[in-house]
Write a protein that holds these residues in place. Sequence first.
Motif, PDB file in Angstrom:
ATOM      1  N   THR A   1      34.147  93.610  45.838  1.00  0.00           N
ATOM      2  CA  THR A   1      35.028  94.921  44.929  1.00  0.00           C
ATOM      3  C   THR A   1      36.658  94.649  45.392  1.00  0.00           C
ATOM      4  N   THR A   2      37.225  94.162  46.010  1.00  0.00           N
ATOM      5  CA  THR A   2      38.756  93.786  46.294  1.00  0.00           C
ATOM      6  C   THR A   2      38.735  92.343  45.179  1.00  0.00           C
TER       7      THR A   2
ATOM      8  N   VAL B   1      41.733  94.122  54.749  1.00  0.00           N
ATOM      9  CA  VAL B   1      41.364  94.627  53.311  1.00  0.00           C
ATOM     10  C   VAL B   1      42.218  95.042  52.444  1.00  0.00           C
ATOM     11  N   THR B   2      43.154  95.963  52.976  1.00  0.00           N
ATOM     12  CA  THR B   2      44.117  96.197  51.952  1.00  0.00           C
ATOM     13  C   THR B   2      45.202  94.456  52.059  1.00  0.00           C
TER      14      THR B   2
ATOM     15  N   LEU C   1      41.188  96.618  59.239  1.00  0.00           N
ATOM     16  CA  LEU C   1      41.224  97.237  57.789  1.00  0.00           C
ATOM     17  C   LEU C   1      42.856  97.084  56.987  1.00  0.00           C
TER      18      LEU C   1
ATOM     19  N   SER D   1      27.903  89.719  46.901  1.00  0.00           N
ATOM     20  CA  SER D   1      28.825  90.290  47.839  1.00  0.00           C
ATOM     21  C   SER D   1      29.193  91.918  47.858  1.00  0.00           C
ATOM     22  N   THR D   2      29.737  92.453  48.533  1.00  0.00           N
ATOM     23  CA  THR D   2      30.159  94.188  47.953  1.00  0.00           C
ATOM     24  C   THR D   2      31.978  93.618  48.530  1.00  0.00           C
ATOM     25  N   ARG D   3      32.044  93.813  49.399  1.00  0.00           N
ATOM     26  CA  ARG D   3      33.643  94.132  49.691  1.00  0.00           C
ATOM     27  C   ARG D   3      34.053  92.985  49.055  1.00  0.00           C
ATOM     28  N   THR D   4      33.790  91.278  48.900  1.00  0.00           N
ATOM     29  CA  THR D   4      34.677  90.738  48.318  1.00  0.00           C
ATOM     30  C   THR D   4      35.046  90.789  47.026  1.00  0.00           C
TER      31      THR D   4
ATOM     32  N   GLN E   1      40.181  84.543  51.117  1.00  0.00           N
ATOM     33  CA  GLN E   1      40.276  84.822  53.025  1.00  0.00           C
ATOM     34  C   GLN E   1      40.666  84.096  54.110  1.00  0.00           C
TER      35      GLN E   1
ATOM     36  N   GLY F   1      34.931  90.388  58.556  1.00  0.00           N
ATOM     37  CA  GLY F   1      33.757  91.793  57.692  1.00  0.00           C
ATOM     38  C   GLY F   1      32.435  91.404  56.961  1.00  0.00           C
ATOM     39  N   PRO F   2      32.019  91.638  56.626  1.00  0.00           N
ATOM     40  CA  PRO F   2      31.139  93.229  57.265  1.00  0.00           C
ATOM     41  C   PRO F   2      31.076  92.614  58.810  1.00  0.00           C
TER      42      PRO F   2
END
Lengths: 171, 317
Positions: B68-69, B298-299, B295, B63-66, B148, B274-275
């Motif tokens: 990272t957040t 994501v924020t 987007l 996982s990159t997004r999760t 999520q 995403g992704p």
Amino acid sequence: MIDPKNTLPDPILLIKKMAAELSKEIDSNTCLIGIPKGGHLIINELKGMLSSSTLDYGLIDTSFYRDDLEISGLKVKEMTTDVMFNIHDKKVILIDDVFYTGRTSRAAINELFDFGRPREILLYVLIDRQSAQLPIKPNYSAFQVSPKKNNYINLEENNKSLTFRTKIINE
Amino acid sequence: MSKIQYSNDGNIKHLLTIEGLQEELIYKIFDLAESFLNVGNREIKNVPLLRGKTICNLFFENSTRTRTTFEIAAKRLSADVINLDIDSSSQSKGESIFDTVDNLISMGADIFVVRHPEPGMPELLAKHVGGNAHIINAGDGNHAHPTQGLLDTFTIKKYKNRFDNLSVAIIGDIKHSRVARSEIHALTTLGVPDIRLIGPTDLMPTDMSKINLKIFESMDDGLKNVDVIMMLRIQKERMIGAIIPEEGEYSEKYGLRKKHLLLAKKDAIVMHPGPMNRGIEIDSDVADGQQSVILSQVTFGIAIRMAVMSMLIGKNI
């Protein structure tokens, strides 16, 4: 318990006293920042009492800067921090209803520095409970009182008029 | 399942699933996230709330997004963050996940953010750690992905203000989607009256019969007058053994295109966790179009994760 009617003065009288002191302090570089919720209520009144038209007003909610997250938890406030002007090199006057342990003031000062480097920070309160637990003292307090530790005092708005509310809290 | 999320005094201790979370608690998380959003707009985006706390990201799936957040959320709260690279960690030398966690607790870890392919692993960890640490489920198999679900419903609240008059369509592989499962539980708890699931019959859930869901096989039928369109990613890695249409055929039937937006309400919003597989489940002109709030999700995800971490560490409100 403190009886607010007999012991504590009318908040409007105290705000008028504070306004008179503030008018000596305010210059073209001053801004007033209230600590919610009491400080917000006071600032609303001060806006009608202070003649300066160039004064910036803001709010600073200290919830995320407190030192008691694991003791008291996180309180979600109706009002969040709102400092929409540059405080760099400004004279910031923090406004609060009651000064008690000094911890809220400490948190507010810490938070302020995340917005810039003020030239000076002053603290003006309506009531000083004279029980600071930190080396912080208000620069001005309109009234001083020393109630028991479990006597909670805060400023509230009821039917558009300001009153001091007191209650006994569990220690 | 959900009882373990709460301590004896009623405070939330772990976040494992949205199923069973009280509506009041979800709104408290939303209120807190709203405050953190304001912090995110400042020049200095960090607050010292979790200074001295250590948050471990334990991701047993890529996982990159999760990740990272979660990392950004923790850092904005001034916590120390440790990202464990599982491939090169003790796990590959045969150490059990429980031993790994015990060791990290001994090193002072306070929160574990866990993503694991096995459904229920975060719950097992929560039982194992007891009161010594907090577990946040960042996705377990096809079971749940509660943050999520929270950030998606927070996004809906931001754009639609209320839930009790909404029609929400979730499109794609619901059966294998932990995101869909968490969204459905959140939407149900928040009182959304019309939840529609659109996708091939084989990819519809079979274990949610107690929830009032409307099932559609056709996009044209399911999207009529909806307020919210929630797309899902095709989860090839979770579809082993599933009877699914070939990718091109799937995309033809269930890919979101501009023409579909005409079926929904004019102010409908388009979401995707995403992704994105552009051109498969969503066309680029929809993903980047005016109705897309992807987007923003994501924020908002950072603010929601800040809120959850703060609530787990702090005594509840």
